[in-house]
Enzyme design. Structure first.
Site, mmCIF file in Angstrom:
data_model
loop_
_atom_site.group_PDB
_atom_site.id
_atom_site.type_symbol
_atom_site.label_atom_id
_atom_site.label_comp_id
_atom_site.label_asym_id
_atom_site.label_seq_id
_atom_site.Cartn_x
_atom_site.Cartn_y
_atom_site.Cartn_z
ATOM 1 N N ASP A 93 12.888 8.656 9.509
ATOM 2 C CA ASP A 93 13.787 9.594 10.174
ATOM 3 C C ASP A 93 14.186 9.109 11.561
ATOM 4 O OD1 ASP A 93 15.107 11.939 10.987
ATOM 5 O OD2 ASP A 93 13.248 12.782 11.761
ATOM 6 N N ASP A 120 21.637 10.211 12.273
ATOM 7 C CA ASP A 120 20.375 10.813 11.836
ATOM 8 C C ASP A 120 20.151 10.646 10.342
ATOM 9 O OD1 ASP A 120 18.085 12.351 11.604
ATOM 10 O OD2 ASP A 120 19.178 14.246 11.560
#
Length: 405
Positions: free
Chosen positions: A100, A286
């Site tokens: 992430d 992201d």
């Protein structure tokens, strides 16, 4: 000199580079919807209600439990889809994690976890690892749909053939709510800057650099499109760039603030002339969410422009028969246009014998010194190969090379 550096980065094939295969699965949101549980879940996990219900289970003064907290981690595990494998400890204990770029912490479930979610996932057994060092401090992480509580430790972490020594990480001991029960992944490995970390110490990639495990301070992502038959479904390359994964040249964007992987965005343009952030704004690249997020006022207007109507669950649906007539959406970054068609920004999900079509845009207000922020998640990143360069603090984007599907 710049051309020489780019050539070295793109052609480097040294041993200090590892490929991590990424699997793509339906998001938690999709699974809850299929089971008819999404509406009740969202009611139970509104931030203020969640805080009041579970506050007594956390140490007094836990920052992430303050009511009316205006900022939170953008990592949205409700919509995360891509995960890969790592190991922790000696001998190694395997875990699936979301890689992430929207967070900076590494955590996996603990064998001492008391939550229902942990019973459905692999749990770290510290007492079985010869290289484990107990820290003693606790931590709490506030995600969009819940909180996580744990204790810190240090141990050996392996990603492919790479070994990171004395890596700080969290063992989650309390994961309230039902979200993590449904999750296909065990934990999270954050790849953002250290300033974003809740757990004290260096994030994983920082330690890889400090321990000189990778020759180049770069990692890159290839994410497949919707079909599960794609090979690979996704790939994280630590230590380099894979030219086979993209077409054309790389457009480099300087990082505008060293927290998230954040860049300046020129504007967002809807085919036909409507535009958002016309004088510029900021965007976060992201990999931890599948959606594209933006300020509420802008996104609600954008939903109207693409003919999306709201549901009781806060999602926006689109008539699947109208996709060919919907406008293109263009994100302008560093003077270059990144255009998505309706087939790319609309999410089709099976529902009974037919499909439901959902908008890939979501309202998400992030308070920052730089002003309104957009989040370019997997809806965007499946179309563009992304390169994260810690050496020069920049992000590279290039057209992803997809096989015909």
């Amino acid at each position: 000199m710049l051309r020489l550096l780019l050539l070295l980065l793109s052609t480097w094939t040294g041993s200090a580079m590892v490929r991590v295969a990424l699997m793509r699965v339906p998001s938690i949101r999709s699974q809850l919807r299929t089971q008819g549980l999404l509406e009740d879940f969202l009611k139970d996990h509104r931030p203020d209600m969640f805080n009041r219900r579970y506050a007594q289970c956390f140490p007094p003064g836990t920052p992430s439990l303050r009511l009316r907290r205006s900022s939170e981690k953008i990592y949205n595990f409700m919509d995360a889809q891509y995960y890969g494998e790592i190991s922790v400890g000696t001998p190694p204990q395997n875990f699936s994690v979301i890689f992430d770029t929207g967070s900076a912490d590494l955590w996996v479930p603990s064998s001492y976890c008391v939550s229902q979610a942990c019973a459905f996932h692999r749990r770290f057994k510290a007492f079985e690892s010869k290289t484990f060092h107990h820290d003693g401090r606790s931590f709490g992480i506030h995600y969009g749909s819940g909180h996580l509580l744990g204790v810190m430790g240090r141990d050996t972490v392996k990603i492919g053939d790479m070994t990171i020594l004395n890596q700080q990480f969290g063992e989650s001991v309390y994961e309230p709510g039902s979200a993590f029960v449904t999750a296909k992944f065990d934990g999270v490995l954050g790849l953002a800057y250290q300033s974003l970390a809740e757990i004290l110490g260096n994030p994983v990639f920082d330690n890889m650099l400090a321990q000189k495990i990778v020759d180049q301070p770069v990692f890159s992502f290839y994410l497949s499109r919707r079909t599960r038959t794609s090979n690979p479904q996704g790939e994280l390359l630590l230590g380099g760039i894979d030219e086979a994964m993209y077409n054309g040249s790389i457009n480099w964007l300087p990082v505008s603030a060293k927290r998230y992987w954040q860049v300046e965005m020129d504007s967002v343009v809807v085919q036909g002339g409507s535009s958002f952030c016309p004088i510029g704004c900021h965007a976060i690249i992201d990999t931890g969410t599948s959606l594209i997020g933006g300020p509420t006022r802008d996104v609600l207007r954008l939903q109207q422009l693409i003919g999306a109507t709201p549901t009781n669950n806060g999602e926006f649906v689109i008539d699947c028969t109208r996709l060919s007539s919907l406008p293109r959406i263009t994100f302008i970054l560093g003077g270059k246009e990144y255009t998505l068609t309706s087939e790319q920004y609309v999410r089709k999900e099976p529902f009974g014998i037919s499909d439901l079509c959902f908008s890939g845009f979501q309202a998400f207000d992030i308070i920052s010194p730089e002003g309104p922020m957009w989040i370019l998640g997997d809806v965007f990143l499946t179309e563009y190969y992304s390169i994260f360069d810690r050496g020069l603090d920049r992000i590279g984007l290039a057209q992803a090379r997809h096989t015909i599907e």
